[in-house]
Design an enzyme around this catalytic site. Structure first.
Site, short mmCIF file in Angstrom:
data_model
loop_
_atom_site.label_atom_id
_atom_site.label_comp_id
_atom_site.label_asym_id
_atom_site.label_seq_id
_atom_site.Cartn_x
_atom_site.Cartn_y
_atom_site.Cartn_z
N GLU A 292 65.48 37.80 76.19
CA GLU A 292 65.53 38.99 77.05
C GLU A 292 66.70 38.92 78.02
O GLU A 292 67.30 39.96 78.34
CB GLU A 292 64.21 39.12 77.82
CG GLU A 292 62.97 39.24 76.94
CD GLU A 292 63.07 40.40 75.96
OE1 GLU A 292 63.76 41.38 76.26
OE2 GLU A 292 62.46 40.30 74.88
N PRO B 204 56.67 66.82 68.51
CA PRO B 204 55.25 66.88 68.90
C PRO B 204 55.08 66.73 70.41
O PRO B 204 55.79 65.97 71.06
CB PRO B 204 54.63 65.68 68.15
CG PRO B 204 55.57 65.36 67.05
CD PRO B 204 56.93 65.74 67.55
N THR C 163 55.53 68.98 72.83
CA THR C 163 56.43 69.70 73.73
C THR C 163 55.83 71.00 74.25
O THR C 163 56.46 71.66 75.09
CB THR C 163 57.76 70.00 73.02
OG1 THR C 163 57.49 70.62 71.75
CG2 THR C 163 58.55 68.72 72.80
#
Length: 669
Positions: free
Chosen positions: A452, A230, A232
Site C-alpha cells: 500500500e 443503475p 441514477t
C-alpha cells in the site's frame, strides 16, 4: 369499464346448475321397489343389514350388507353413480310398501325368532319432505360454486395465485395509478438531474396543454427513453412525471411481458395499450425495457418460435398504431441502450432519448439535501464536504450512505449523526465491513504495508495520478489493505493520465519487488485493472502508435452474435505485444521511482505499520506538498477526522487501484 375481459363465472354457474337438474332427473329417482314376499325371502338369506320404517309414508327403506351390494353391482354390470358423494342418489338400496304395519312387524319378529342367524335390525324415521331434500342439495352446489368463484375469479383482478393465471394470463400486469391512487412524487423530490428534468417537464406540458403544440402543426412525442447507469433516478423521474401530470400512469417492468406460453407477451402488450387508450391522456412506463427490446438476431439459435421477438414486434406495431391525438406517451428506462433494437429507437417510436448521468458535485450536494432532511444531524456536518467525498456515487448510493450513517450512529449510541459516522459509512460501502479480528502474520502485514505504501508513493510523485486521501492496512471485505484516492471529475482522459494511473496501480507489486526482491499474488486486482486499461487503450481508444488510430469497439452491441474477431491473427499478435509492452514499461517505471525514493518508502511503510491508517498530511510530512496540486494543498485535512474518498472505478464499478486481495486459496494472498 371492465378491463379484465369476459367474466366466465356466470356461464360456468349456468352449466353447473343444468348438470344439477340433469343429475336429479336422469339419475335414480328413488330406491327400487320390492314387495313384502321378496323382502322376507331376501331377509332369510342374511343380505339385509337394516330396515328403516317410515310410518307417515307407509314404506320401509331396505339397506343391504356390503357383500350383497358388491354382488348386486356385479350382477347388473352397473357403474356407481358419480353424484352419490354429493347426496344426489338415494341412500337406501330398496323400498318396501307394506299394507298393515302391525302385521309387517309381527312377521319380521317371527322370522328373526325362527332364524337367530339373521342380523337384520329395524329402526323408525320420520319422513323427509322432497322440498327439504332438494334445498339441501341446492345449498351444497351453491357452496361449491361460491368456493370456485373465490379461488378462481376473485384473484383474477390481482393477477396473483394459481387461479388468477387461468383466464387472465394474456392480460396486462401493469399497475395503474389514477385519481384513486395517485403518485405523490413530484419534481421537488428529484434532486439534481436538471437537464433531464427540463426534458421531461415538456412531457408534462404536452399532456396538460396539448393544443398549445398541435395548433402550430407540431406532433406530441410518442415515446421518451431514459438511459443511464443503475441508481441514477430513472424510475424516480418517471414517477415524478406522473405525479406532476396528474394523469393515469401505467407502470410495469419489461419482464412482466415474458411468459412461458406462446403469444402471451404480445397479448399483454395489446391489452396494455387498449387500457391506456381508454384512459387517455395517460402515461405508460416500462422499466428495464431491454428485457423485451433486445436487438433481434439474424439467426434463430433456439430453433423454434422466439416469444421475446414476437413481444417486441407487437410493441413496435402498437407504438406505430396509435396516433398523436390519443395523448398516450410511452416512457421507458434502461441502462443498456446499446443492445436495444434499432427499430425501437427510431424517431416515431421513441422520439426522445434522455441520458441520466451520474451526478456532478453540485448535484450530489442537492441529493444529500433531500436525504439528510429525514436524519437528525450534528451541526458540524458539512454537506459540501460529503459531496466531495462521494465522487462517482449515484443517487441510490448516496441514499445508502445516509442510511448507513444513521445505522452506524445508532449502533454507537449517538444522539445525532456525526461527520465521522458519514465517513465510516463511506468506508463501509466502498471497502466493505472492517474485520478487526482477522489474524495476519507479521511478515504478511509488513508486505501489505509496503504494498500500500508503494501505491501511495507513486500516486504522490507522478503528476496525473489521483490525489491520495487515505491508506489503510486494516482488512475490509476481501481486501487486506487499500489506498483510497479522490479522482478528478473529468470528461476526457489523455494518454499521459492513463499511463500515470497505471504506474500508480502497479506501485504495489513494484514495492514488493524493490523491498523483498520477490512478488506475491496480492496484486490480483491491480493486474486486472491495468490489463483492462491497456486493452482499452489499444483496441478501443486508438492510443497505441504501433496499432494506429483504429477502434475495434462495437457500440451497436451486435458483436456478441459474432464468433470471430474483427481483426486478423497477425493483428492479434501485435495487440498482445503492445498491451504487454505498455504494462511492462509502466512497471519498470514504478520500480525505478520506488528505487530512487526507497528511504521515503521505508518511512511511509513504517508509519503505516505503526498507525495502520494514514492520511494525506502524513505523506506531506515525508514527501512535501505536490507542486502540481495547489488547490488541494491549500486545504489541509485534520488527522482526527480524515477525508475519506473513493478510488477510480472501472466499467464494472469496482475499486480500480490500490487494493490488495484477500486469499481465496493457497495460491493467493
Amino acid at each position: 369499464m371492465n378491463n379484465k375481459g369476459f367474466n366466465w363465472f356466470f356461464p360456468i354457474m349456468i352449466i353447473a346448475l343444468l348438470g344439477f337438474v340433469v343429475a336429479n332427473s336422469l339419475g335414480d329417482s328413488g330406491a327400487k321397489s320390492m314387495d313384502e314376499d321378496t323382502f322376507f325371502k331376501t331377509m332369510q338369506t342374511g343380505k339385509i343389514q337394516k330396515v328403516l320404517i317410515d310410518k307417515q309414508a307407509q314404506k320401509a327403506e331396505v339397506y343391504l350388507t356390503k357383500d350383497a351390494k358388491v354382488e348386486s353391482v356385479k350382477a347388473q354390470d352397473k357403474t356407481p353413480n358419480p353424484f352419490s358423494s354429493l347426496g344426489m342418489s338415494p341412500k337406501a338400496d330398496f323400498s318396501v310398501k307394506y299394507g298393515d304395519l302391525q302385521l309387517f312387524l309381527a312377521k319380521f319378529e317371527t322370522l328373526k325368532a325362527e332364524n337367530p342367524a339373521i342380523k337384520t335390525t329395524k329402526d323408525y324415521a320420520e319422513g323427509e319432505s322432497p322440498l327439504v331434500g332438494f334445498l339441501i342439495q341446492a345449498l351444497v352446489w351453491i357452496a361449491i360454486l361460491g368456493l370456485f368463484y373465490f379461488i378462481l375469479f376473485r384473484k383474477m383482478g390481482s393477477g396473483g395465485g394459481p387461479g388468477g393465471q387461468i383466464f387472465s394470463i394474456g392480460k396486462s400486469k401493469a399497475k395503474l395509478f389514477d385519481e384513486k391512487e395517485r403518485i405523490q412524487v413530484t419534481f421537488k423530490d428529484v434532486a439534481g438531474l436538471e437537464g433531464a428534468k427540463e426534458e421531461v417537464q415538456e412531457v408534462v406540458d404536452f399532456l396538460k396543454n396539448s393544443e398549445k403544440y398541435t395548433k402550430l402543426g407540431g406532433k406530441i412525442p410518442k415515446g421518451v427513453l431514459l438511459v443511464g447507469p443503475p441508481g441514477t433516478g430513472k424510475t424516480l423521474l418517471a414517477k415524478a412525471v406522473a405525479g406532476e401530470a396528474k394523469v393515469p400512469f401505467f407502470s410495469l417492468s419489461g419482464s412482466d411481458f415474458v411468459e412461458m406460453f406462446v403469444g402471451v407477451g404480445a397479448s399483454r402488450v395489446r391489452d396494455l395499450f387498449a387500457q391506456a387508450k381508454a384512459k387517455s391522456p395517460a402515461i405508460i412506463f416500462i422499466d428495464e425495457i431491454d428485457a423485451i427490446g433486445r436487438a433481434r438476431g439474424k439467426n434463430n439459435f433456439s430453433g423454434g418460435n422466439d416469444e421475446r421477438e414476437n413481444t417486441l414486434n407487437q410493441l413496435l406495431t402498437e407504438m406505430d398504431g396509435f396516433g398523436t391525438d390519443t395523448n398516450v406517451i410511452v416512457m421507458a428506462a434502461t441502462n443498456r441502450a446499446d443492445i436495444l433494437d434499432k427499430a425501437l429507437m427510431r424517431a416515431g417510436r421513441f422520439d426522445r432519448s434522455i441520458y441520466v448521468d451520474l451526478p456532478e458535485l453540485h448535484e450530489r450536494r442537492q441529493i444529500f439535501d433531500v436525504h439528510l432532511n429525514k436524519i437528525k444531524l450534528d451541526e458540524n456536518v458539512d454537506r459540501e464536504f460529503l459531496a466531495k467525498q462521494t465522487p462517482g456515487f449515484s443517487g441510490a448510493d448516496i441514499a445508502n450512505v445516509c442510511n448507513e450513517a444513521a445505522l452506524i450512529a445508532a449502533r454507537n449510541n449517538h444522539e445525532v449523526v456525526t461527520k465521522q459516522d458519514f465517513l465510516d459509512a463511506v468506508d463501509r460501502i466502498i471497502g466493505g465491513l472492517e474485520k478487526k479480528n482477522k489474524a495476519i502474520k507479521p511478515s504478511e502485514k509488513r508486505r501489505v504495508a509496503y504494498h500500500e505504501a508503494g501505491h501511495a508513493t507513486i500516486s504522490w510523485l507522478v503528476e496525473h495520478a489521483s490525489p491520495l486521501l487515505k491508506v489503510t492496512i486494516v482488512p475490509r471485505g476481501r481486501s487486506l489493505g487499500a489506498a483510497w484516492y479522490l479522482p478528478e471529475e473529468r470528461q476526457l482522459t489523455t494518454t499521459e493520465q492513463l499511463l500515470d494511473e497505471m504506474c500508480a496501480t502497479l506501485g504495489g507489486r513494484a514495492a514488493e519487488q524493490v523491498i523483498f526482491n520477490n512478488i506475491s499474488t496480492g496484486a490480483l486486482s491491480d493486474l486486472e485493472t491495468v490489463t483492462k486499461r491497456a486493452q482499452a487503450m489499444v483496441t478501443i481508444y486508438g492510443l497505441s502508435p504501433n496499432i494506429g488510430n483504429i477502434s475495434y469497439y462495437d457500440s451497436s452491441g451486435q458483436s456478441e452474435y459474432n464468433f470471430g474477431k474483427p481483426y486478423s491473427e497477425e493483428t492479434a499478435t501485435k495487440i498482445d505485444a503492445e498491451i504487454k509492452s505498455i504494462i511492462e514499461n509502466q512497471y519498470v517505471r514504478a520500480v525505478q521511482i520506488l528505487t530512487d525514493n526507497k528511504d521515503k518508502l521505508d518511512a511511509l511503510a513504517g508509519k503505516l505499520l505503526e498507525k495502520e491508517v494514514i492520511f494525506r498530511e502524513d505523506l506531506e510530512e515525508i514527501f512535501g506538498k505536490r507542486a502540481w496540486d495547489p488547490e488541494l494543498t491549500e486545504k489541509p485535512v485534520t488527522n482526527t477526522i480524515p477525508e475519506n474518498g473513493q478510488e477510480p472505478k472501472d466499467d464494472e464499478g469496482k475499486i480500480s487501484e490500490g487494493e490488495i486481495q484477500a486469499p481465496e486459496s493457497s495460491a493467493q494472498i
